[in-house]
Scaffold this motif. Structure first.
Motif, PDB file in Angstrom:
ATOM      1  N   LEU A 102       0.832  -1.200   0.000  1.00 37.99           N
ATOM      2  CA  LEU A 102       0.000   0.000   0.000  1.00 37.99           C
ATOM      3  C   LEU A 102       0.871   1.256   0.000  1.00 37.99           C
ATOM      4  O   LEU A 102       0.603   2.227  -0.718  1.00 37.99           O
ATOM      5  N   VAL A 103       1.931   1.231   0.812  1.00 34.70           N
ATOM      6  CA  VAL A 103       2.855   2.364   0.866  1.00 34.70           C
ATOM      7  C   VAL A 103       3.538   2.548  -0.487  1.00 34.70           C
ATOM      8  O   VAL A 103       3.687   3.672  -0.979  1.00 34.70           O
ATOM      9  N   ALA A 104       3.968   1.442  -1.094  1.00 40.30           N
ATOM     10  CA  ALA A 104       4.637   1.512  -2.391  1.00 40.30           C
ATOM     11  C   ALA A 104       3.714   2.092  -3.459  1.00 40.30           C
ATOM     12  O   ALA A 104       4.123   2.939  -4.270  1.00 40.30           O
ATOM     13  N   THR A 105       2.457   1.657  -3.469  1.00 42.72           N
ATOM     14  CA  THR A 105       1.492   2.177  -4.431  1.00 42.72           C
ATOM     15  C   THR A 105       1.276   3.668  -4.239  1.00 42.72           C
ATOM     16  O   THR A 105       1.241   4.441  -5.205  1.00 42.72           O
ATOM     17  N   ALA A 106       1.148   4.087  -2.974  1.00 45.59           N
ATOM     18  CA  ALA A 106       0.967   5.507  -2.675  1.00 45.59           C
ATOM     19  C   ALA A 106       2.179   6.309  -3.110  1.00 45.59           C
ATOM     20  O   ALA A 106       2.056   7.424  -3.638  1.00 45.59           O
ATOM     21  N   LEU A 107       3.371   5.739  -2.919  1.00 48.07           N
ATOM     22  CA  LEU A 107       4.604   6.435  -3.272  1.00 48.07           C
ATOM     23  C   LEU A 107       4.700   6.643  -4.779  1.00 48.07           C
ATOM     24  O   LEU A 107       5.085   7.721  -5.256  1.00 48.07           O
ATOM     25  N   LEU A 108       4.325   5.619  -5.542  1.00 45.37           N
ATOM     26  CA  LEU A 108       4.401   5.722  -6.998  1.00 45.37           C
ATOM     27  C   LEU A 108       3.369   6.694  -7.561  1.00 45.37           C
ATOM     28  O   LEU A 108       3.534   7.198  -8.675  1.00 45.37           O
ATOM     29  N   ASN A 109       2.318   6.969  -6.802  1.00 44.28           N
ATOM     30  CA  ASN A 109       1.276   7.901  -7.251  1.00 44.28           C
ATOM     31  C   ASN A 109       1.354   9.252  -6.548  1.00 44.28           C
ATOM     32  O   ASN A 109       0.487  10.102  -6.726  1.00 44.28           O
ATOM     33  N   ALA A 110       2.414   9.453  -5.748  1.00 44.52           N
ATOM     34  CA  ALA A 110       2.527  10.675  -4.947  1.00 44.52           C
ATOM     35  C   ALA A 110       3.008  11.845  -5.786  1.00 44.52           C
ATOM     36  O   ALA A 110       3.603  11.687  -6.849  1.00 44.52           O
TER      37      ALA A 110
END
Length: 433
Positions: free
Chosen positions: A245-253
């Motif tokens: 979830l953190v990785a997905t958020a980071l890639l879309n940040a």
């Protein structure tokens, strides 16, 4: 024009008065991160922008504001305080403790306390003062906030998910039944950072004075959602249990946010380790690599994050080009893409040192510099060369350095090691091939 003067000082505290000719008075206490320095006090910038007369009380050391000093100060400023219609005490952490502890002494009307301690005594805090107990001394015995200490309407701001701050707020509320709990979710112990800003404080101050709890919670919720600091804390808390979830958020940040850059710098390696290859590692590593602050972190990331070994870190310039070794010229250059005569340069550890070079069938060929500043491979040279090292500039940018000079990527494709200072052309980023 406001005027600031020092009106009290002893071995423990120093106190400034900002005279803004306002009808109300703000009394602030500095935290552990903002100990006294000449001419400064906690909240000065906000007080000046809001034209608030302010008594700025600053500790000279981690002393949690000794009672003897504060009592002596109150006697000194008692006459001054009578000139003001309304008195608000404010502080954070150590300062948050003091503004509650001495609210009755200063006859406060309103108390705004961010992340306060009830005490830092190891004998009474039951393990909830681990971050501060090293500052406890025998002179602080009996420092706990008691009912007689509290005056005015107190608002205690804390993150209810922070176990330590939750404990201290509960203990304070037991001493002051009329105090108001204000939750700042996701702030950890950094409520002051999450709610920072002149506009935020102005609205919080007005809401507390008016006892408008609806407005107060609305302001706090809006501020924390905008806060980069809160975004960092939420991601950090979720890292162990929800790395995907953190990785997905980071890639879309939004990559322009300071929280994004700071999280990549501090937690990027750990995030890739938590994922252990169970996520598109290349895309994520490409997002994280440019923000890592130390060369050893780059290597650690590649070695421990489950990234396939055939993917190498490639150095790129400010021109959007990559570094190559030109087989025909026998020199290093930079350009858009590798083809035929151009071999990409990469970085890896050689003899415990991060080095620049190229992969060959005979192993890793290290790049060094000639006396004229050009770059070549040490293995192919027939003259004396100088070591080329990966280093970092004062601003944290990756640089290539030999002797006392930096490598510059000049327009046109040339790489030359002859710069005495590192600027834009002398700075590089790391990406995965």
């Amino acid at each position: 024009m406001t005027h600031v003067s020092t009106i009290y000082e002893d071995d423990e505290i120093a106190v400034s008065f900002l005279d803004a000719r306002s009808a109300d008075l703000l009394i602030t206490f500095g935290d552990l991160a903002t100990l006294w320095s000449e001419g400064n006090f906690y909240g000065r910038s906000v007080a000046e922008k809001l034209s608030l007369s302010t008594l700025g009380i600053m500790a000279k050391k981690p002393n949690w504001y000794p009672c003897s000093s504060i009592v002596a100060l109150e006697a000194r400023v008692r006459q001054l305080l009578t000139k003001f219609r309304h008195r608000t005490l404010h502080g954070s952490s150590m300062g948050g403790y003091a503004c509650v502890k001495y609210s009755a002494l200063f006859a406060a009307d309103t108390v705004i306390s961010f992340s306060p301690q009830w005490s830092i005594s190891p004998f009474t805090t039951l393990g909830h003062a681990s971050g501060w107990v090293s500052h406890f001394t025998s002179t602080m015995t009996g420092m706990e906030i008691a009912p007689a200490d509290v005056g005015g309407k107190a608002y205690i701001f804390a993150d209810p998910y922070d176990k330590s701050d939750k404990f201290h707020r509960r203990m304070i509320l037991e001493q002051c039944r009329d105090a108001v709990e204000v939750d700042v979710f996701g702030a950890s112990h950094s409520v002051s950072a999450v709610l920072a800003g002149t506009s935020n404080f102005d609205q919080i101050l007005k809401a507390c004075i008016a006892n408008d709890l609806s407005l107060l919670r609305k302001v706090c919720n809006a501020a924390r959602r905008r806060s980069d600091f809160r975004a960092y804390i939420v991601a950090d808390r979720a890292l162990s249990r929800h790395p995907k979830l953190v990785a997905t958020a980071l890639l879309n940040a939004d990559v322009s946010r300071s929280a994004y850059r700071q999280f990549c710098r501090d937690k990027g390696v750990r995030l890739l380790q938590e994922l252990a290859g169970a996520f598109p590692s290349k895309e994520l590593a490409d997002a994280i690599l440019p923000h890592l602050a130390k060369g050893c972190d780059v290597v650690k990331l590649l070695m421990t994050a489950g990234i396939p070994h055939d993917r190498s870190p490639v150095l790129q310039t400010c021109h959007g080009t990559s570094l190559f070794y030109d087989l025909e010229l026998g020199r290093c250059v930079h350009g858009i893409s590798a083809s035929g005569r151009y071999v990409p340069l990469t970085i890896q550890f050689v003899d415990r040192r991060l080095s620049v070079g190229l992969k060959t069938v005979l192993g890793f060929a290290v790049i060094a510099t000639h006396g004229d500043g050009s770059l070549s491979t040490a293995a192919l040279a027939d003259e004396d060369l100088f070591d080329l090292r990966v280093s970092y500039s004062l601003s944290g940018l990756l640089c290539l350095r030999s002797r006392n000079y930096y490598v510059a990527a000049e327009p046109g494709g040339a790489l030359i090691c002859n710069r005495s200072e590192a600027g834009t052309w002398e700075s590089f980023t790391v990406h995965l091939k």
